[in-house]
Design an enzyme around this catalytic site. Structure first.
Site, PDB file in Angstrom:
ATOM      1  N   LYS A  11       0.817  -1.217   0.000  1.00  0.00           N
ATOM      2  CA  LYS A  11       0.000   0.000   0.000  1.00  0.00           C
ATOM      3  C   LYS A  11       0.851   1.267   0.000  1.00  0.00           C
ATOM      4  CE  LYS A  11      -2.499  -0.688   3.690  1.00  0.00           C
ATOM      5  NZ  LYS A  11      -1.981  -1.990   4.146  1.00  0.00           N
ATOM      6  N   ARG A  86     -10.100   1.432   8.836  1.00  0.00           N
ATOM      7  CA  ARG A  86      -9.714   0.050   9.092  1.00  0.00           C
ATOM      8  C   ARG A  86     -10.776  -0.718   9.857  1.00  0.00           C
ATOM      9  NH1 ARG A  86      -3.747   1.124   8.933  1.00  0.00           N
ATOM     10  NH2 ARG A  86      -2.822  -0.927   8.911  1.00  0.00           N
ATOM     11  N   ARG A 125      11.346  -6.686   5.140  1.00  0.00           N
ATOM     12  CA  ARG A 125      11.352  -5.274   5.512  1.00  0.00           C
ATOM     13  C   ARG A 125      11.879  -5.110   6.939  1.00  0.00           C
ATOM     14  NH1 ARG A 125       5.747  -2.089   5.325  1.00  0.00           N
ATOM     15  NH2 ARG A 125       5.404  -2.993   7.369  1.00  0.00           N
ATOM     16  N   ARG A 131      11.463  -1.816  11.780  1.00  0.00           N
ATOM     17  CA  ARG A 131      10.188  -1.380  12.333  1.00  0.00           C
ATOM     18  C   ARG A 131       9.821  -2.245  13.517  1.00  0.00           C
ATOM     19  NH1 ARG A 131       5.184  -0.081   8.324  1.00  0.00           N
ATOM     20  NH2 ARG A 131       4.062  -1.224   9.940  1.00  0.00           N
ATOM     21  N   ARG A 142      -1.006  -8.776  13.227  1.00  0.00           N
ATOM     22  CA  ARG A 142      -1.517  -7.712  12.348  1.00  0.00           C
ATOM     23  C   ARG A 142      -2.369  -8.303  11.236  1.00  0.00           C
ATOM     24  NH1 ARG A 142       4.031  -5.471  11.070  1.00  0.00           N
ATOM     25  NH2 ARG A 142       3.071  -4.364   9.350  1.00  0.00           N
TER      26      ARG A 142
HETATM   27  P1  ADP Z   1       0.500  -2.152   8.225  1.00  0.00           P
HETATM   28  O1  ADP Z   1       1.506  -2.461   7.145  1.00  0.00           O
HETATM   29  O2  ADP Z   1       0.570  -3.112   9.364  1.00  0.00           O
HETATM   30  O3  ADP Z   1      -0.871  -1.996   7.680  1.00  0.00           O
HETATM   31  P2  ADP Z   1       0.626   0.701   8.908  1.00  0.00           P
HETATM   32  O4  ADP Z   1       1.881   1.459   8.767  1.00  0.00           O
HETATM   33  O5  ADP Z   1      -0.473   1.044   7.976  1.00  0.00           O
HETATM   34  O6  ADP Z   1       1.032  -0.829   8.833  1.00  0.00           O
HETATM   35  O7  ADP Z   1       0.078   0.825  10.401  1.00  0.00           O
HETATM   36  C1  ADP Z   1       0.891   0.493  11.493  1.00  0.00           C
HETATM   37  C2  ADP Z   1       0.068   0.482  12.793  1.00  0.00           C
HETATM   38  O8  ADP Z   1      -0.514   1.790  13.020  1.00  0.00           O
HETATM   39  C3  ADP Z   1      -1.129  -0.470  12.806  1.00  0.00           C
HETATM   40  O9  ADP Z   1      -0.775  -1.789  13.116  1.00  0.00           O
HETATM   41  C4  ADP Z   1      -1.988   0.190  13.888  1.00  0.00           C
HETATM   42  O10 ADP Z   1      -1.520  -0.074  15.190  1.00  0.00           O
HETATM   43  C5  ADP Z   1      -1.797   1.677  13.638  1.00  0.00           C
HETATM   44  N1  ADP Z   1      -2.838   2.212  12.723  1.00  0.00           N
HETATM   45  C6  ADP Z   1      -2.637   2.696  11.466  1.00  0.00           C
HETATM   46  N2  ADP Z   1      -3.804   3.101  10.920  1.00  0.00           N
HETATM   47  C7  ADP Z   1      -4.773   2.833  11.842  1.00  0.00           C
HETATM   48  C8  ADP Z   1      -6.201   2.992  11.896  1.00  0.00           C
HETATM   49  N3  ADP Z   1      -6.884   3.494  10.850  1.00  0.00           N
HETATM   50  N4  ADP Z   1      -6.857   2.623  13.013  1.00  0.00           N
HETATM   51  C9  ADP Z   1      -6.203   2.122  14.048  1.00  0.00           C
HETATM   52  N5  ADP Z   1      -4.875   1.931  14.091  1.00  0.00           N
HETATM   53  C10 ADP Z   1      -4.162   2.276  13.001  1.00  0.00           C
END
Ligand code: ADP
Length: 190
Positions: A11, A86, A125, A131, A142
């Site tokens: 993404k 989400r 990654r 990370r 996740r």
């Molecule tokens: P991933 O590749 O796991 O989707 P992101 O960088 O998009 O990683 O998000 C990392 C973390 O940030 C998520 O696991 C969550 O804890 C938090 N997060 C991101 N966006 C949201 C959201 N819309 N609602 C709740 N938590 C979020």
């Protein structure tokens, strides 16, 4: 526009490319949270405890942050949301935010990829970017949270006639072209 897809589907990578092609900012809730964690802000402190476990940050924190971000000047002509909504509650909250601003979603793009491919990509990654949430147990968590809470949103947007799907497996450029072709077919142009 909203971007859906499991962790590791690509993404972030594709969001940057779509953003450039369409001339709209890519807004990543994950990136905003990580910047706040790094800056040790109050928001970062609240988010970190959830992120480190692979859990979602509570809606009260996330919704307010998104509302604030999409009201900024650079988002006036449109924006791409990566990582939001989400949960079904976030879908409803986004609808309300957009309605209040006299806006509506044009399209929801789902980038698909199967579990084993994404686990492999995320582990790679982890070794490159360090990370905190890219360890195998947290990655599994996740993916589980995604499958339970976020994957069902695709059907919800499909019912609204907004969903476009693109396969996220393949070379980065190839996936970008696939996405742009699918978006054009859905009437989305710069
Ligand atoms: P991933 O590749 O796991 O989707 P992101 O960088 O998009 O990683 O998000 C990392 C973390 O940030 C998520 O696991 C969550 O804890 C938090 N997060 C991101 N966006 C949201 C959201 N819309 N609602 C709740 N938590 C979020």
């Amino acid at each position: 526009m909203v971007l859906l897809g499991p962790p590791g589907a690509g993404k972030g990578t594709q969001a940057a490319r779509i953003s450039e092609r369409l001339g709209i900012p890519a807004i990543s809730t994950g990136d905003i949270f990580r910047a706040n964690v790094a800056g040790e802000t109050e928001l970062g402190k609240q988010a970190k405890q959830y992120m480190d476990k692979g859990e979602y940050v509570p809606d009260s924190v996330t919704n307010a942050m998104v509302k604030d971000r999409i009201a900024q000047d650079d988002a006036a002509e449109g924006f791409l949301l990566d990582g939001y909504p989400r949960t079904e509650a976030q879908v409803n909250e986004l609808d309300a935010m957009l309605a209040e601003a006299g806006l509506a979603l044009d399209v929801v793009l789902e980038i698909t990829a199967d579990n084993e491919v994404v686990v492999e990509r995320l582990l790679k990654r982890a070794s490159e970017q360090n990370r905190a949430d890219d360890t195998e147990p947290v990655i599994r968590r996740r993916l589980e949270v995604y499958a339970g809470q976020t994957a069902p949103l695709a059907a919800l947007y499909e019912a609204k006639g907004l969903l476009v799907r693109a396969d996220g497996i393949g070379a980065v450029d190839e996936v970008t072209e696939r996405i742009m072709t699918a978006l054009e077919a859905a009437g989305v142009r710069a």
